[in-house]
Motif scaffolding. Structure first.
Motif, short mmCIF file in Angstrom:
data_model
loop_
_atom_site.label_atom_id
_atom_site.label_comp_id
_atom_site.label_asym_id
_atom_site.label_seq_id
_atom_site.Cartn_x
_atom_site.Cartn_y
_atom_site.Cartn_z
N ILE A 66 -11.30 48.80 -5.00
CA ILE A 66 -11.20 49.91 -6.06
C ILE A 66 -10.51 48.85 -7.41
O ILE A 66 -11.14 48.63 -8.23
CB ILE A 66 -10.41 50.73 -6.12
CG1 ILE A 66 -10.77 51.96 -5.01
CG2 ILE A 66 -10.03 51.47 -7.49
CD1 ILE A 66 -9.67 53.22 -4.77
N ILE A 67 -9.61 47.79 -7.03
CA ILE A 67 -9.18 47.12 -7.91
C ILE A 67 -10.26 45.81 -8.23
O ILE A 67 -10.30 45.48 -9.10
CB ILE A 67 -7.75 46.41 -7.40
CG1 ILE A 67 -6.86 45.94 -8.88
CG2 ILE A 67 -7.82 45.35 -6.37
CD1 ILE A 67 -6.69 47.14 -9.85
N MET B 283 -12.41 38.84 -5.26
CA MET B 283 -12.36 39.26 -6.50
C MET B 283 -13.87 38.46 -6.95
O MET B 283 -14.43 37.64 -6.31
CB MET B 283 -11.39 38.60 -7.41
CG MET B 283 -10.16 39.14 -6.99
SD MET B 283 -9.69 40.85 -7.15
CE MET B 283 -9.97 41.34 -8.93
N VAL B 284 -14.32 39.00 -8.13
CA VAL B 284 -15.59 38.55 -8.66
C VAL B 284 -14.86 38.01 -9.93
O VAL B 284 -14.40 38.82 -10.80
CB VAL B 284 -16.66 39.43 -8.81
CG1 VAL B 284 -17.71 38.88 -9.92
CG2 VAL B 284 -17.48 40.03 -7.55
N LYS B 285 -15.41 36.80 -10.47
CA LYS B 285 -15.00 36.23 -11.84
C LYS B 285 -16.33 36.26 -12.64
O LYS B 285 -17.46 35.84 -12.66
CB LYS B 285 -14.68 34.69 -11.76
CG LYS B 285 -14.29 34.25 -13.05
CD LYS B 285 -13.14 34.68 -13.94
CE LYS B 285 -13.00 34.32 -15.18
NZ LYS B 285 -14.00 35.29 -16.06
N ILE C 18 -4.44 47.27 -14.38
CA ILE C 18 -4.86 46.24 -13.30
C ILE C 18 -3.76 45.47 -12.91
O ILE C 18 -3.79 45.45 -11.71
CB ILE C 18 -6.09 45.41 -13.71
CG1 ILE C 18 -7.29 46.58 -13.95
CG2 ILE C 18 -6.39 44.34 -12.97
CD1 ILE C 18 -8.51 45.65 -14.90
N SER C 19 -3.00 45.02 -13.72
CA SER C 19 -1.84 43.90 -13.10
C SER C 19 -0.77 44.81 -12.40
O SER C 19 -0.31 44.38 -11.13
CB SER C 19 -1.22 43.44 -14.45
OG SER C 19 -1.84 42.95 -15.15
N MET C 20 -0.67 46.13 -12.74
CA MET C 20 0.58 46.79 -12.07
C MET C 20 -0.03 47.39 -10.68
O MET C 20 0.35 47.49 -9.57
CB MET C 20 0.68 47.99 -12.71
CG MET C 20 1.38 48.08 -14.09
SD MET C 20 3.21 46.85 -14.00
CE MET C 20 4.15 48.21 -13.67
N ALA C 21 -1.60 47.49 -10.64
CA ALA C 21 -2.19 47.89 -9.28
C ALA C 21 -2.02 47.01 -8.24
O ALA C 21 -1.86 47.03 -7.15
CB ALA C 21 -3.48 48.34 -9.63
N HIS C 22 -2.21 45.72 -8.98
CA HIS C 22 -2.27 44.43 -7.90
C HIS C 22 -0.66 44.34 -7.31
O HIS C 22 -0.46 44.02 -6.09
CB HIS C 22 -2.42 43.09 -8.83
CG HIS C 22 -3.94 42.94 -8.80
ND1 HIS C 22 -4.78 42.62 -7.94
CD2 HIS C 22 -4.65 42.73 -10.06
CE1 HIS C 22 -6.08 42.33 -8.34
NE2 HIS C 22 -5.88 42.61 -9.83
N PHE C 23 0.34 44.64 -8.10
CA PHE C 23 1.47 44.59 -7.57
C PHE C 23 1.87 45.63 -6.71
O PHE C 23 2.44 45.72 -5.70
CB PHE C 23 2.57 44.43 -8.58
CG PHE C 23 2.67 43.39 -9.43
CD1 PHE C 23 3.16 42.24 -8.77
CD2 PHE C 23 2.45 43.20 -10.77
CE1 PHE C 23 3.38 40.98 -9.19
CE2 PHE C 23 2.85 42.10 -11.43
CZ PHE C 23 3.10 40.79 -10.55
N ASP D 59 -15.62 35.09 -5.48
CA ASP D 59 -15.39 33.98 -6.15
C ASP D 59 -13.83 33.50 -5.76
O ASP D 59 -13.66 32.34 -5.79
CB ASP D 59 -15.37 34.20 -7.80
CG ASP D 59 -16.59 34.26 -8.27
OD1 ASP D 59 -17.36 33.32 -7.90
OD2 ASP D 59 -16.90 35.44 -8.79
N TRP D 60 -13.01 34.59 -5.53
CA TRP D 60 -11.58 34.05 -5.14
C TRP D 60 -10.98 35.12 -4.59
O TRP D 60 -11.18 36.34 -4.59
CB TRP D 60 -10.66 33.36 -5.97
CG TRP D 60 -10.00 34.24 -6.97
CD1 TRP D 60 -8.49 34.14 -6.91
CD2 TRP D 60 -10.21 34.88 -8.10
NE1 TRP D 60 -8.16 35.24 -7.72
CE2 TRP D 60 -9.14 35.70 -8.64
CE3 TRP D 60 -11.55 35.31 -8.67
CZ2 TRP D 60 -9.06 36.61 -9.63
CZ3 TRP D 60 -11.43 36.18 -9.83
CH2 TRP D 60 -10.28 36.78 -10.26
N THR D 61 -9.81 35.05 -3.63
CA THR D 61 -9.03 35.88 -2.96
C THR D 61 -7.67 36.31 -3.99
O THR D 61 -6.91 35.15 -4.19
CB THR D 61 -8.60 35.73 -1.77
OG1 THR D 61 -9.80 35.84 -0.93
CG2 THR D 61 -7.70 36.98 -1.09
N HIS D 62 -7.46 37.16 -4.70
CA HIS D 62 -6.23 37.44 -5.49
C HIS D 62 -5.01 37.30 -4.69
O HIS D 62 -4.77 37.83 -3.73
CB HIS D 62 -6.47 38.97 -6.02
CG HIS D 62 -5.58 39.01 -7.26
ND1 HIS D 62 -3.98 38.98 -7.37
CD2 HIS D 62 -5.88 39.17 -8.51
CE1 HIS D 62 -3.73 38.99 -8.39
NE2 HIS D 62 -4.86 39.15 -9.38
#
Length: 258
Positions: free
Chosen positions: A179-180, A66-68, A153-158, A56-59
């Motif tokens: 994984i994320i 990502m999938v929304k 999840i937020s911390m994993a993205h960073f 759906d979009w790239t983070h």
């Protein structure tokens, strides 16, 4: 299951399920499609999306594909006690009312908590305050679980962004990005639902637990990559306010991250 095999009560819920479900727009024709070929659990739909490599979009922060999730209300409800007992969406959100000698569903669709006597009291013979307390207790626990997943999840993205800044290649980041993606699909499955986990509390908390577990696994794997490039920690941007969070996200979108 064929349409003619559904009971009257199930049909009263399928009316709602025409919209209150997970879906996506398939192909160039943007054909409305339900991702249920493998089943209606979050794992079934995740497998479906992975098989067709749906994105759906790239983070902007992690670069993960990502999938929304939309609002898989019917899918989650279907795993709960009310569905098991044959209670339809309409029974709670459009309870029966009478005028004169006529009985019909109330077409003022709303939260059952705004009409506890007709929505809940038909089956649950407790006082309204006790029913409301019970519902809000379930929802507060669901909210806590959701917030724990959001933080992890937020911390994993960073962490993934830090790996990239440290010099990691896209090939090295493929595993943790996958994984994320899986963790956020699970968080979004619950977060996008109406009712704040009430429609199936155990299933919602199971899924959120999986989201936290996957996010933490992602973070552990990210630290291994960081160690390879000589780093032992990550300095996280200030996300303590909505304004700060929006500014940080915008910096990544603009290609000028902190």
């Amino acid at each position: 299951k064929k349409m003619e095999d559904f009971s009257h009560q199930e049909m009263r819920s399928l009316v709602c399920a025409q919209c209150h479900v997970e879906y996506y727009f398939k192909g160039e024709g943007k054909y409305l499609t339900f991702p249920w070929d493998k089943g209606t659990t979050v794992e079934n739909m995740e497998e479906y999306y992975d098989d067709i490599e749906h994105v759906d979009w790239t983070h902007a922060i992690s670069g993960a594909k990502m999938v929304k999730m939309q609002h898989p209300d019917w899918e989650l409800y279907s795993t709960g006690i009310h569905a098991y007992m044959g209670v339809s969406c309409a029974d709670c959100h459009m309870p029966y009312k009478t005028e004169g000698g006529a009985k019909f569903t109330d077409h003022h669709v709303q939260s059952p908590l705004l009409n506890i006597e007709n929505s809940c009291g038909v089956c649950h013979r407790w006082g309204e305050d006790e029913i409301r307390s019970r519902v809000e207790g379930i929802q507060s626990k669901g909210s806590e679980g959701r917030k724990r997943a959001e933080r992890a999840i937020s911390m994993a993205h960073f962490d993934i962004a830090a790996c990239k800044e440290a010099g990691a290649t896209d090939a090295e980041l493929t595993k943790i990005r996958d994984i994320i993606r899986a963790a956020q699909v699970r968080w979004d499955y619950v977060a996008a639902n109406n009712g704040l986990a009430f429609h199936s509390p155990q299933e919602a908390m199971r899924i959120l637990g999986g989201a936290v577990d996957m996010a933490q696994e992602c973070r552990v794997e990210a630290l291994k990559i960081l160690a390879k490039y000589g780093y032992t920690s990550v300095k996280y941007p200030d996300m303590s306010s909505e304004a700060n969070a929006k500014a940080v996200i915008k910096s990544f979108i603009d290609g000028n991250p902190p």
